[in-house]
Design a protein around this motif. Structure first.
Motif, PDB file in Angstrom:
ATOM      1  N   GLN A  35       0.821  -1.197   0.000  1.00 37.84           N
ATOM      2  CA  GLN A  35       0.000   0.000   0.000  1.00 37.84           C
ATOM      3  C   GLN A  35       0.857   1.248   0.000  1.00 37.84           C
ATOM      4  N   ARG A  36       0.448   2.212  -0.856  1.00 36.84           N
ATOM      5  CA  ARG A  36       1.138   3.491  -0.905  1.00 36.84           C
ATOM      6  C   ARG A  36       0.134   4.624  -0.757  1.00 36.84           C
ATOM      7  N   ASN A  37      -0.970   4.359  -0.042  1.00 31.58           N
ATOM      8  CA  ASN A  37      -2.018   5.356   0.063  1.00 31.58           C
ATOM      9  C   ASN A  37      -2.078   5.949   1.465  1.00 31.58           C
ATOM     10  N   LEU A  38      -0.961   6.029   2.142  1.00 37.15           N
ATOM     11  CA  LEU A  38      -0.927   6.531   3.499  1.00 37.15           C
ATOM     12  C   LEU A  38      -0.793   8.036   3.512  1.00 37.15           C
ATOM     13  N   PRO A  39      -0.918   8.685   4.676  1.00 34.11           N
ATOM     14  CA  PRO A  39      -0.859  10.143   4.723  1.00 34.11           C
ATOM     15  C   PRO A  39       0.509  10.691   4.407  1.00 34.11           C
ATOM     16  N   VAL A  40       1.397   9.838   3.901  1.00 35.79           N
ATOM     17  CA  VAL A  40       2.706  10.297   3.468  1.00 35.79           C
ATOM     18  C   VAL A  40       2.579  11.389   2.412  1.00 35.79           C
ATOM     19  N   PHE A  41       1.456  11.386   1.680  1.00 39.27           N
ATOM     20  CA  PHE A  41       1.247  12.427   0.676  1.00 39.27           C
ATOM     21  C   PHE A  41       1.295  13.810   1.314  1.00 39.27           C
ATOM     22  N   PHE A  59      -5.235   9.490   1.631  1.00 35.26           N
ATOM     23  CA  PHE A  59      -5.198  10.736   0.871  1.00 35.26           C
ATOM     24  C   PHE A  59      -6.510  10.986   0.149  1.00 35.26           C
ATOM     25  N   MET A  60      -7.041   9.940  -0.498  1.00 33.49           N
ATOM     26  CA  MET A  60      -8.292  10.075  -1.250  1.00 33.49           C
ATOM     27  C   MET A  60      -9.224   8.918  -0.902  1.00 33.49           C
ATOM     28  N   PRO A  61      -9.859   8.940   0.283  1.00 35.52           N
ATOM     29  CA  PRO A  61     -10.823   7.882   0.594  1.00 35.52           C
ATOM     30  C   PRO A  61     -11.942   7.872  -0.432  1.00 35.52           C
ATOM     31  N   SER A  62     -12.421   6.680  -0.770  1.00 34.05           N
ATOM     32  CA  SER A  62     -13.388   6.600  -1.869  1.00 34.05           C
ATOM     33  C   SER A  62     -14.230   5.344  -1.753  1.00 34.05           C
ATOM     34  N   SER A  63     -15.491   5.466  -2.182  1.00 36.22           N
ATOM     35  CA  SER A  63     -16.374   4.300  -2.258  1.00 36.22           C
ATOM     36  C   SER A  63     -16.515   3.806  -3.692  1.00 36.22           C
ATOM     37  N   ARG A  64     -15.797   4.406  -4.626  1.00 34.44           N
ATOM     38  CA  ARG A  64     -15.902   4.026  -6.032  1.00 34.44           C
ATOM     39  C   ARG A  64     -14.698   3.194  -6.446  1.00 34.44           C
ATOM     40  N   LEU A  65     -14.891   2.306  -7.396  1.00 33.84           N
ATOM     41  CA  LEU A  65     -13.802   1.465  -7.891  1.00 33.84           C
ATOM     42  C   LEU A  65     -12.983   2.196  -8.945  1.00 33.84           C
ATOM     43  N   VAL A  66     -13.642   2.789  -9.924  1.00 33.68           N
ATOM     44  CA  VAL A  66     -12.953   3.475 -11.022  1.00 33.68           C
ATOM     45  C   VAL A  66     -12.577   4.885 -10.565  1.00 33.68           C
ATOM     46  N   PRO A  67     -11.288   5.232 -10.563  1.00 31.80           N
ATOM     47  CA  PRO A  67     -10.910   6.600 -10.210  1.00 31.80           C
ATOM     48  C   PRO A  67     -11.533   7.608 -11.167  1.00 31.80           C
ATOM     49  N   ALA A  68     -11.576   8.859 -10.734  1.00 35.71           N
ATOM     50  CA  ALA A  68     -12.236   9.896 -11.526  1.00 35.71           C
ATOM     51  C   ALA A  68     -11.595  10.027 -12.903  1.00 35.71           C
ATOM     52  N   ILE A  69     -12.434   9.998 -13.935  1.00 35.71           N
ATOM     53  CA  ILE A  69     -12.045  10.205 -15.326  1.00 35.71           C
ATOM     54  C   ILE A  69     -13.015  11.230 -15.903  1.00 35.71           C
ATOM     55  N   PRO A  70     -12.536  12.225 -16.620  1.00 36.70           N
ATOM     56  CA  PRO A  70     -13.453  13.212 -17.195  1.00 36.70           C
ATOM     57  C   PRO A  70     -14.589  12.553 -17.979  1.00 36.70           C
ATOM     58  N   HIS A  71     -15.813  12.957 -17.673  1.00 35.97           N
ATOM     59  CA  HIS A  71     -17.035  12.547 -18.376  1.00 35.97           C
ATOM     60  C   HIS A  71     -17.510  11.139 -17.988  1.00 35.97           C
ATOM     61  N   TYR A  72     -16.764  10.436 -17.118  1.00 31.37           N
ATOM     62  CA  TYR A  72     -17.239   9.122 -16.669  1.00 31.37           C
ATOM     63  C   TYR A  72     -18.214   9.323 -15.516  1.00 31.37           C
ATOM     64  N   PRO A  73     -19.421   8.752 -15.592  1.00 28.22           N
ATOM     65  CA  PRO A  73     -20.426   8.986 -14.550  1.00 28.22           C
ATOM     66  C   PRO A  73     -19.967   8.493 -13.177  1.00 28.22           C
ATOM     67  N   PHE A  74     -20.178   9.329 -12.169  1.00 26.81           N
ATOM     68  CA  PHE A  74     -19.794   8.969 -10.806  1.00 26.81           C
ATOM     69  C   PHE A  74     -20.698   7.863 -10.285  1.00 26.81           C
ATOM     70  N   PRO A 103     -14.326  -0.638  -2.115  1.00 28.96           N
ATOM     71  CA  PRO A 103     -13.212   0.306  -2.265  1.00 28.96           C
ATOM     72  C   PRO A 103     -12.918   1.035  -0.954  1.00 28.96           C
ATOM     73  N   VAL A 104     -11.651   1.387  -0.775  1.00 25.67           N
ATOM     74  CA  VAL A 104     -11.226   2.141   0.400  1.00 25.67           C
ATOM     75  C   VAL A 104     -10.647   3.490   0.001  1.00 25.67           C
ATOM     76  N   SER A 105      -9.772   3.513  -0.999  1.00 28.64           N
ATOM     77  CA  SER A 105      -9.125   4.781  -1.334  1.00 28.64           C
ATOM     78  C   SER A 105      -8.481   4.709  -2.705  1.00 28.64           C
ATOM     79  N   HIS A 106      -8.195   5.884  -3.253  1.00 20.48           N
ATOM     80  CA  HIS A 106      -7.326   6.028  -4.411  1.00 20.48           C
ATOM     81  C   HIS A 106      -5.970   6.515  -3.906  1.00 20.48           C
ATOM     82  N   SER A 107      -4.948   6.255  -4.682  1.00 18.93           N
ATOM     83  CA  SER A 107      -3.587   6.456  -4.196  1.00 18.93           C
ATOM     84  C   SER A 107      -2.816   7.459  -5.031  1.00 18.93           C
TER      85      SER A 107
END
Length: 542
Positions: A13-19, A332-347, A496-500
């Motif tokens: 995992q590299r999604n720690l508050p190290v960001f 850094f980016m907690p999330s309930s979605r699987l696909v990270p944000a992409i322009p025009h992709y429905p949330f 899902p837990v987070s994006h990294s």
């Protein structure tokens, strides 16, 4: 492109508050805080990765680190542009696409060669791709080929017929590929290492020794141990004259982060991909942080009762303390979605809060009131502070609400990913990095025939939506894929837990050709040493 590389992240995992620490360091860094020494351009480039196993046969690869290493050893029809990661000509110098978008004709370079000087032939691509989709083998990325005509049927056949697959070597330098329908993403995915050719001498060696391996990439192996791999420029590479760095040394280490960072500070390591101590970096602008097309998630196995019932999986997900699991002070980016944000992709929002009443209703309807008669729930996770924290939160929540027992099973990296495919468990965990910036890299792995479907999830409607999306374009395609994602999220299959972010240590003033990008892939052939400019007020003596 794990990890495609939808790839598994071999370093954990590299999604720690190290960001946040990294950003604080970047903002507070004194300009000119510099301890790294000026060195000659004509030397080896040293890159450090977390300890992991590197397979020399790409047919058996699985991790993000392997994908990075393969940019030195192997090359497919297309390669990655170093800045944008868009596909650029590689072994194929050009290609044509039929008017209906289903036939691709690739013309191979006459000068494309393996390390021993043998030419790369169209038949090598065909034979290697057929080996990748061989139904008798468990190849992680075989599902990526399903867009090709006949591949899915071939992968599922008891007696597969190679002639039924739309891959044709018309002559030594012409490869023709027939798709079952238009697929605008096809050329983009060809840069993935699953599509590289293998020399006939090594294709069926499960794990070739360094002296047996014959790649066709810009570098060749000169020595290898579990801790390090030494490479030198491949003189037979078609673009050898433009490969600027003569030697690479790749280190795979589990040394303490402070020690790895100290070696970077001293100029003994040029690039640290993971396992660094950011607080100890002397040249703080060398900390490079950028968004990564990645998601860390847990998943519920869906292949055996009662967990094959989507109502049971959803009920278990609704009992979890999501505000604590996705703690923003940790992620850094907690999330309930699987696909990270992409322009025009429905949330698509997944399960984001507990609902005890709905969970109890679902369980009762499934014949398990308050969890009665549920079998033991086993969480199988890699050992680490964050995965352990989340697993214990899950265990406590389920044992408190249900009449069942929950156990924790640990497997250390790098063996964890293989263990997911072999062991019996209920819940697993993955950090997945997309292989190209498209939702498909997060979704197609869940089709019923996917070899990366560790949850053994199978839903005809999901499969149908993914199939429909392959021939669609634009907003219509995104809408169809979002509907498929919703099925995964709302049935409690994917949690899902987070994006990294991607975090690297590299002195970009001393190196050219290395660019931050959302897949965290940096092709070695494009790297070159730059002449460092002396700091203001300093005189450099010869």
């Amino acid at each position: 492109m794990n990890n495609y590389k939808g790839m598994r992240h071999s370093t954990g995992q590299r999604n720690l508050p190290v960001f946040f620490l990294a950003m604080a360091l970047l903002l507070s860094a004194p300009q000119g805080a510099l301890s790294r020494q000026h060195v000659s351009r004509d030397r080896e480039f040293v890159a450090a990765f977390a300890a992991t196993s590197i397979r020399l046969n790409p047919l058996n690869s699985y991790t993000a680190t392997e994908a990075q290493v393969y940019t030195a050893l192997y090359e497919g029809l297309t390669g990655y542009h170093p800045r944008t990661l868009e596909p650029i000509p590689a072994v194929a110098e050009r290609w044509e696409i039929s008017e209906d978008g289903t036939i691709y004709t690739f013309h191979l370079r006459e000068e494309a060669r393996y390390w021993n000087g043998d030419p790369v032939k169209a038949s090598h691509f065909r034979d290697t791709w057929l080996a990748m989709i061989d139904p008798s083998q468990d190849r992680a990325y075989s599902f990526l080929f399903d867009v090709i005509a006949g591949v899915r049927e071939y992968r599922q056949a008891d007696e597969p017929d190679p002639e039924s697959v739309g891959i044709y070597a018309r002559d030594a330098r012409t490869l023709e590929v027939h798709l079952h329908s238009r697929a605008p993403h096809f050329v983009r995915v060809l840069a993935h290492h699953a599509f590289t050719p293998l020399h006939p001498q090594v294709r069926y060696l499960h794990e070739p020794a360094p002296e047996e391996a014959l790649g066709n990439g810009p570098y060749r192996i000169i020595s290898r141990t579990p801790e390090e791999m030494r490479l030198e420029r491949n003189s037979h590479y078609w673009e050898a004259s433009r490969v600027a760095i003569p030697r690479l040394r790749l280190i795979f280490t589990d040394d303490p982060p402070e020690e790895v960072t100290s070696r970077f500070n001293d100029g003994k390591i040029d690039w640290v991909s993971s396992g660094m101590s950011l607080a100890n970096v002397a040249d703080q602008p060398s900390i490079v942080v950028n968004p990564l097309f990645a998601t860390t998630y847990y998943f519920l196995r869906a292949d055996t009762p009662p967990f094959s019932n989507p109502s049971v999986r959803r009920a278990l997900a609704l009992l979890l303390p999501w505000e604590r699991i996705r703690d923003p002070s940790i992620h850094f980016m907690p999330s309930s979605r699987l696909v990270p944000a992409i322009p025009h992709y429905p949330f698509q929002e997944g399960i984001s809060a507990p609902d005890h009443d709905e969970a109890m209703t679902l369980l009762a309807e499934a014949g398990h009131p308050r969890g009665e008669t549920l079998p033991e729930i086993t969480l199988h996770i890699p050992r680490g502070p964050e995965s352990t924290r989340v697993a214990e939160l899950m265990k406590n929540a389920w044992e408190e609400a249900l009449d069942t027992t929950v156990s924790l099973a640990y497997t250390p990296y790098p063996d964890y990913f293989e263990a997911l495919r072999e062991q019996t468990y209920t819940v697993g965990m993955i950090s997945w990095i997309g292989d190209f910036a498209d939702p498909l890299t997060f979704l197609k792995m869940w089709i019923s025939s996917s070899s990366l479907n560790d949850a053994r999830f199978s839903d005809p409607r999901f499969d149908q939506l993914i199939d429909e999306s392959l021939s669609q374009t634009g907003a219509e395609r995104y809408k169809t894929m979002a509907q498929a994602e919703k099925i995964l999220l709302q049935t409690g299959t994917v949690l899902p837990v987070s994006h990294s972010p991607a975090i690297n240590l590299i002195d970009r003033d001393a190196l050219e050709g290395w660019y931050p990008n959302p897949l965290d892939i940096h092709p070695f052939k494009h790297l070159s040493f730059a002449e460092r400019q002396p700091l203001p007020g300093l005189i450099r003596f010869p």
